[in-house]
Scaffold this motif. Sequence first.
Motif, PDB file in Angstrom:
ATOM      1  N   GLN A 180       0.827  -1.197   0.000  1.00 25.76           N
ATOM      2  CA  GLN A 180       0.000   0.000   0.000  1.00 25.76           C
ATOM      3  C   GLN A 180       0.866   1.254   0.000  1.00 25.76           C
ATOM      4  OE1 GLN A 180      -2.751   0.198   3.259  1.00 25.76           O
ATOM      5  NE2 GLN A 180      -3.913   1.898   2.398  1.00 25.76           N
ATOM      6  N   PHE A 181       1.962   1.225   0.726  1.00 29.63           N
ATOM      7  CA  PHE A 181       2.856   2.376   0.827  1.00 29.63           C
ATOM      8  C   PHE A 181       3.622   2.614  -0.469  1.00 29.63           C
ATOM      9  CE2 PHE A 181       7.094   4.079   1.970  1.00 29.63           C
ATOM     10  CZ  PHE A 181       6.698   5.321   2.440  1.00 29.63           C
ATOM     11  N   THR A 182       4.081   1.538  -1.111  1.00 30.75           N
ATOM     12  CA  THR A 182       4.937   1.669  -2.297  1.00 30.75           C
ATOM     13  C   THR A 182       4.177   1.544  -3.610  1.00 30.75           C
ATOM     14  OG1 THR A 182       5.433  -0.709  -2.271  1.00 30.75           O
ATOM     15  CG2 THR A 182       6.909   0.758  -1.034  1.00 30.75           C
ATOM     16  N   GLY A 183       2.910   1.089  -3.568  1.00 26.76           N
ATOM     17  CA  GLY A 183       2.173   0.866  -4.803  1.00 26.76           C
ATOM     18  C   GLY A 183       2.559  -0.415  -5.509  1.00 26.76           C
ATOM     19  N   LYS A 184       3.259  -1.307  -4.844  1.00 24.77           N
ATOM     20  CA  LYS A 184       3.674  -2.572  -5.432  1.00 24.77           C
ATOM     21  C   LYS A 184       2.615  -3.651  -5.212  1.00 24.77           C
ATOM     22  CE  LYS A 184       7.702  -1.445  -7.067  1.00 24.77           C
ATOM     23  NZ  LYS A 184       7.964  -1.505  -8.525  1.00 24.77           N
ATOM     24  N   GLN A 185       2.847  -4.797  -5.847  1.00 22.23           N
ATOM     25  CA  GLN A 185       1.971  -5.950  -5.668  1.00 22.23           C
ATOM     26  C   GLN A 185       2.815  -7.185  -5.357  1.00 22.23           C
ATOM     27  OE1 GLN A 185      -0.888  -6.435  -8.860  1.00 22.23           O
ATOM     28  NE2 GLN A 185      -1.111  -4.228  -9.110  1.00 22.23           N
ATOM     29  N   ILE A 186       3.664  -7.043  -4.360  1.00 26.83           N
ATOM     30  CA  ILE A 186       4.537  -8.139  -3.944  1.00 26.83           C
ATOM     31  C   ILE A 186       3.707  -9.202  -3.238  1.00 26.83           C
ATOM     32  CG2 ILE A 186       6.484  -8.745  -2.460  1.00 26.83           C
ATOM     33  CD1 ILE A 186       7.495  -5.841  -2.935  1.00 26.83           C
ATOM     34  N   GLN A 187       3.970 -10.460  -3.541  1.00 27.94           N
ATOM     35  CA  GLN A 187       3.221 -11.573  -2.986  1.00 27.94           C
ATOM     36  C   GLN A 187       4.104 -12.402  -2.050  1.00 27.94           C
ATOM     37  OE1 GLN A 187      -0.056 -11.770  -3.728  1.00 27.94           O
ATOM     38  NE2 GLN A 187       0.163 -10.000  -5.091  1.00 27.94           N
ATOM     39  N   LEU A 188       3.459 -13.177  -1.179  1.00 25.56           N
ATOM     40  CA  LEU A 188       4.210 -14.036  -0.256  1.00 25.56           C
ATOM     41  C   LEU A 188       5.153 -15.003  -0.968  1.00 25.56           C
ATOM     42  CD1 LEU A 188       1.651 -14.902   2.577  1.00 25.56           C
ATOM     43  CD2 LEU A 188       3.706 -13.514   2.741  1.00 25.56           C
ATOM     44  N   PRO A 189       4.749 -15.610  -2.104  1.00 23.95           N
ATOM     45  CA  PRO A 189       5.693 -16.500  -2.794  1.00 23.95           C
ATOM     46  C   PRO A 189       6.992 -15.810  -3.194  1.00 23.95           C
ATOM     47  CG  PRO A 189       3.463 -16.858  -3.608  1.00 23.95           C
ATOM     48  CD  PRO A 189       3.401 -15.660  -2.719  1.00 23.95           C
ATOM     49  N   ASP A 190       6.963 -14.495  -3.420  1.00 23.45           N
ATOM     50  CA  ASP A 190       8.200 -13.776  -3.735  1.00 23.45           C
ATOM     51  C   ASP A 190       9.167 -13.826  -2.557  1.00 23.45           C
ATOM     52  OD1 ASP A 190       7.129 -13.022  -6.212  1.00 23.45           O
ATOM     53  OD2 ASP A 190       6.195 -11.232  -5.365  1.00 23.45           O
ATOM     54  N   LEU A 191       8.620 -13.685  -1.354  1.00 26.31           N
ATOM     55  CA  LEU A 191       9.455 -13.698  -0.153  1.00 26.31           C
ATOM     56  C   LEU A 191       9.981 -15.095   0.156  1.00 26.31           C
ATOM     57  CD1 LEU A 191      10.569 -12.303   2.423  1.00 26.31           C
ATOM     58  CD2 LEU A 191       8.354 -12.757   3.505  1.00 26.31           C
ATOM     59  N   PHE A 192       9.132 -16.103  -0.063  1.00 24.78           N
ATOM     60  CA  PHE A 192       9.497 -17.462   0.323  1.00 24.78           C
ATOM     61  C   PHE A 192       9.997 -18.303  -0.847  1.00 24.78           C
ATOM     62  CE2 PHE A 192       6.316 -16.404   3.709  1.00 24.78           C
ATOM     63  CZ  PHE A 192       7.247 -16.312   4.731  1.00 24.78           C
ATOM     64  N   SER A 193      10.492 -17.649  -1.876  1.00 23.32           N
ATOM     65  CA  SER A 193      11.094 -18.398  -2.977  1.00 23.32           C
ATOM     66  C   SER A 193      12.436 -18.971  -2.527  1.00 23.32           C
ATOM     67  CB  SER A 193      11.304 -17.477  -4.189  1.00 23.32           C
ATOM     68  OG  SER A 193      12.240 -16.455  -3.881  1.00 23.32           O
ATOM     69  N   ILE A 194      12.877 -20.004  -3.218  1.00 21.66           N
ATOM     70  CA  ILE A 194      14.121 -20.680  -2.844  1.00 21.66           C
ATOM     71  C   ILE A 194      15.299 -19.709  -2.884  1.00 21.66           C
ATOM     72  CG2 ILE A 194      15.729 -22.509  -3.458  1.00 21.66           C
ATOM     73  CD1 ILE A 194      13.122 -23.500  -2.256  1.00 21.66           C
ATOM     74  N   SER A 195      15.331 -18.844  -3.902  1.00 20.16           N
ATOM     75  CA  SER A 195      16.459 -17.919  -4.038  1.00 20.16           C
ATOM     76  C   SER A 195      16.512 -16.931  -2.888  1.00 20.16           C
ATOM     77  CB  SER A 195      16.361 -17.177  -5.378  1.00 20.16           C
ATOM     78  OG  SER A 195      15.130 -16.476  -5.469  1.00 20.16           O
ATOM     79  N   TRP A 196      15.335 -16.410  -2.498  1.00 17.71           N
ATOM     80  CA  TRP A 196      15.315 -15.434  -1.406  1.00 17.71           C
ATOM     81  C   TRP A 196      15.662 -16.098  -0.081  1.00 17.71           C
ATOM     82  CZ3 TRP A 196      15.656 -10.457  -0.898  1.00 17.71           C
ATOM     83  CH2 TRP A 196      15.326  -9.641  -1.987  1.00 17.71           C
ATOM     84  N   LEU A 197      15.070 -17.244   0.206  1.00 21.66           N
ATOM     85  CA  LEU A 197      15.361 -17.928   1.458  1.00 21.66           C
ATOM     86  C   LEU A 197      16.835 -18.331   1.527  1.00 21.66           C
ATOM     87  CD1 LEU A 197      12.201 -20.210   1.857  1.00 21.66           C
ATOM     88  CD2 LEU A 197      12.773 -18.156   3.165  1.00 21.66           C
ATOM     89  N   GLY A 198      17.343 -18.849   0.414  1.00 20.05           N
ATOM     90  CA  GLY A 198      18.742 -19.263   0.397  1.00 20.05           C
ATOM     91  C   GLY A 198      19.694 -18.095   0.571  1.00 20.05           C
ATOM     92  N   GLY A 199      19.427 -16.992  -0.149  1.00 20.92           N
ATOM     93  CA  GLY A 199      20.294 -15.823  -0.051  1.00 20.92           C
ATOM     94  C   GLY A 199      20.303 -15.217   1.342  1.00 20.92           C
ATOM     95  N   SER A 200      19.104 -15.051   1.921  1.00 17.39           N
ATOM     96  CA  SER A 200      19.029 -14.456   3.260  1.00 17.39           C
ATOM     97  C   SER A 200      19.648 -15.384   4.308  1.00 17.39           C
ATOM     98  CB  SER A 200      17.575 -14.138   3.622  1.00 17.39           C
ATOM     99  OG  SER A 200      16.772 -15.305   3.615  1.00 17.39           O
ATOM    100  N   PHE A 201      19.523 -16.702   4.121  1.00 16.73           N
ATOM    101  CA  PHE A 201      20.108 -17.631   5.092  1.00 16.73           C
ATOM    102  C   PHE A 201      21.634 -17.601   5.034  1.00 16.73           C
ATOM    103  CE2 PHE A 201      21.265 -21.839   6.796  1.00 16.73           C
ATOM    104  CZ  PHE A 201      20.607 -21.754   8.026  1.00 16.73           C
ATOM    105  N   MET A 202      22.201 -17.389   3.849  1.00 13.11           N
ATOM    106  CA  MET A 202      23.653 -17.273   3.745  1.00 13.11           C
ATOM    107  C   MET A 202      24.144 -16.043   4.506  1.00 13.11           C
ATOM    108  SD  MET A 202      24.747 -19.874   2.146  1.00 13.11           S
ATOM    109  CE  MET A 202      26.423 -19.351   1.815  1.00 13.11           C
TER     110      MET A 202
END
Length: 650
Positions: free
Chosen positions: A351-373
């Motif tokens: 709502q603040f940024t006008g984006k349409q980011i979804q939960l699957p974007d956050l919990f994708s393998i690449s994001w989880l793997g990168g943040s865990f590293m």
Amino acid sequence: MFKSYFTVGWRNLLRSKIHSFVNIGGLAVGIASCLLIGLYIADELRYDRYHTNADRIYRAVAEDWAKMPPALGPALTTTYPHLVERAVRLWPLFSPAKMRHQDVVFVESGVVFADADVFDVFTWPFVAGDPTKALIPKNSVVLTQSMATKYFGAKDPLGEQMKFWGDDLTVTGVMEDVPHDSHLQFDFLISLPTLQLVMGDRVDERWDMPVFYTYILTKSGTTASQLEDAVSQLVKKNVTDSPATVALQPLASIHLHSDLKGEFSSGGNLSYLYILGTAALFILLLAGVNFTNLTTARATTRAREVGMRQTLGAVRRQLVEQFFGEALITTVMAWVIANALAASMIPAFNQFTGKQIQLPDLFSISWLGGSFMVVLFISFCAGSYPAFFLTRLKPVSSLKGSGGVRASSPLVIKGLIVFQFMISTFFLTGMVVVLLQLRYIQSKELGFDQEQVIVLDGDGFPVLKQSLRSVAGVEQVAGVPQVFPAPLPASSFRAEGIVTDSTNRMAYYGVTPGFIETMGITLVAGLPFAEGSMKDEQEAFVLNESAVHDLGWTAEEAIGKPFSMFVPPLNGGSEVWRNGYITGVVRDFNHDVLYEKVSPLVLYPSYDMNLTFVRTQRTPEVISAIQAVWKKVNPDAPFQYYFLDDRIRQ
């Protein structure tokens, strides 16, 4: 053994609840902030990449202008079939237009005319209809799924009629909504032959009208330089005052790398992404350093524990594993909490940024793997001091108590603390700058009076205007094509003594007489548009100070000068040359975004308007009286309104 490590680590966390809460919570908030910023940056970077052939799609542009003549597309496919697979043209309505189906009427801003093979170039899946035939006939329209629901509900819209520009359009297709990560945003695609009804049957042969966006799908193996040479040759051959340079823009680069005049939509800003990325890095560093400092400070109190373990036979490797394991437990806990925080914040963030980011974007393998590293790296840094320093102490020294333990590298610890304060100062300074910018925007003089202006639909404007004038509390009424400040269309012009070509353009804004008075815009010289004057309706122009300055005149010198511009006619339609003279000059006012310098602007009389501006007292009684007038003039249309100052603040 590892179970023992976990048990001891868990007990240490519970033994110092406040320390654990601050340590884990601080790191979790920092990681969550970085995750959200990263998702925003990733969303910006993937614009227009969802098309199947995105790597082979280019847009042809001329110097600082994003549009090309309508003849370019057909000429490319016939002249260079070995290079070009498809070339499609788009012509959006920059002013909102009314769409009607029976009693359902809305003013829509996402209306675009397109070639029939547009679906061969862009990947926009169909829900109903045949994409290969949908835009071939005149007066055919393809709706997005949300528009089909809006106008027809659960009813099948195929074959239904919609009113547009006084003509009937037949719904020939329904497509999925355009993804948000597309610089091409629209709700209606109307067949390009429909535009020939107002532009003429020979529009495909016109090289003197650079008003179409031209997208080219190349043949496999065609290079950008080959295609650019082909486009340049065609333009230089057929356009008399051809631009000095013609360029091709890869589709995926348009959103962030293109800032031309006449853009289809406002793009992103690559500089902002660098700033956000730097901020995310500093946030992560601040959170990581804070976590390391707190972990180190806590570890120095555990010297006796280390000495006791050594006395009981623990070897150094086991102690190192213990401390690294504890650091890993706390950082993983922080990582899990951070992902939960980020997931819960996504709706508010969108709502603040006008984006349409979804939960699957956050919990994708690449994001989880990168943040865990990243988490593993932080845990290594946090566990290094106790693991490598405390375990190096002799048992006798350790059992003397914490008073005998000093950091081996006090400069490192002090450096980390100083670094924390530096980053904190940086963010506090940035926050002050942002607050000052917001205050500047809120208090900036826009050059017009935005207060007490109610915005209505423009249906039945002539009758509505006369009726509203009889309402007590209504001061002025004017019709406009769209709300401003906002990007306005621009076009070619001619002025006395000024040498111009198709690359010289100014923004234009067609308004009804009374607009200048309604908006409280200051007249510097000359006269505003006279209501009821046929001469003004056909010939008058009012320029702002920037336009007059660019033409090399003073405000007084400009009055009476001959002036022509390529704009829609009085009652709407395709652009034509309007020949007339300058009757007035107004003070510059912000008609575009506030971070842009006020650009030259031309006002001219037009009744091709979609909105009604009413300067009135902001009281419930006056609003009720206006609603009563609306119901009499437009009994089938809903009464919808908002105040201009509210829209500008948004």
